[in-house]
Write an enzyme that holds these catalytic residues in place. Structure first.
Site, short mmCIF file in Angstrom:
data_model
loop_
_atom_site.label_atom_id
_atom_site.label_comp_id
_atom_site.label_asym_id
_atom_site.label_seq_id
_atom_site.Cartn_x
_atom_site.Cartn_y
_atom_site.Cartn_z
N ASP A 6 54.48 -20.70 -46.65
CA ASP A 6 53.82 -21.98 -46.91
C ASP A 6 53.44 -22.03 -48.39
OD1 ASP A 6 51.66 -24.04 -47.08
OD2 ASP A 6 51.89 -24.08 -44.91
N ILE A 7 53.68 -23.15 -49.05
CA ILE A 7 53.36 -23.24 -50.48
C ILE A 7 51.86 -23.36 -50.72
CG2 ILE A 7 55.62 -24.13 -51.16
CD1 ILE A 7 54.32 -26.91 -51.39
N HIS A 75 57.08 -28.23 -37.55
CA HIS A 75 57.04 -26.90 -38.13
C HIS A 75 55.88 -26.12 -37.53
CE1 HIS A 75 54.67 -29.56 -40.75
NE2 HIS A 75 53.91 -28.50 -41.03
N LEU A 76 56.15 -24.88 -37.20
CA LEU A 76 55.16 -23.99 -36.60
C LEU A 76 54.48 -23.19 -37.70
CD1 LEU A 76 53.98 -22.67 -33.95
CD2 LEU A 76 55.77 -20.93 -34.24
N HIS A 77 53.16 -23.26 -37.74
CA HIS A 77 52.39 -22.43 -38.69
C HIS A 77 52.21 -21.05 -38.07
CE1 HIS A 77 51.04 -25.52 -41.60
NE2 HIS A 77 51.25 -26.33 -40.56
#
Length: 102
Positions: A6-7, A75-77
């Protein structure tokens, strides 16, 4: 699927697992997606293990749901350690809330 950092990480390890197939959000999921979601979780856990994370009880996996999403693609964190989620971002990753569906 693809997985990348993740950015704007919320923990020392914060990855996103993204299906290639376009799915708008977790609201778009249906029973036909069960295997996809399981594979996404498996990929996220495998990436954590590759990065040396061994305490799987101290991880967090989940989806943000609209209107709490910043990208219109599922999207899965994948966060680890859960106990080290940065305090100023913790509110975004509280399990089983409108913000974060586990």
């Amino acid at each position: 699927m693809v997985c990348f950092r993740d950015i704007y990480p919320a923990a020392p390890h914060h990855y996103l697992v993204v299906p290639i197939q376009h799915i708008h959000s977790c609201f778009s999921l249906h029973s036909g997606h069960v295997d996809l979601v399981k594979r996404m979780a498996e990929m996220g856990k495998a990436v954590l293990q590759d990065q040396g994370i061994t305490k799987m009880e101290d991880i967090s996996l989940g989806f943000h749901q609209p209107p709490f999403t910043s990208v219109d693609h599922l999207h899965l964190h994948v966060l680890a350690p859960r106990s080290q989620i940065y305090e100023h971002l913790m509110y975004k990753f509280i399990p089983k809330t409108d913000n974060f569906v586990t």
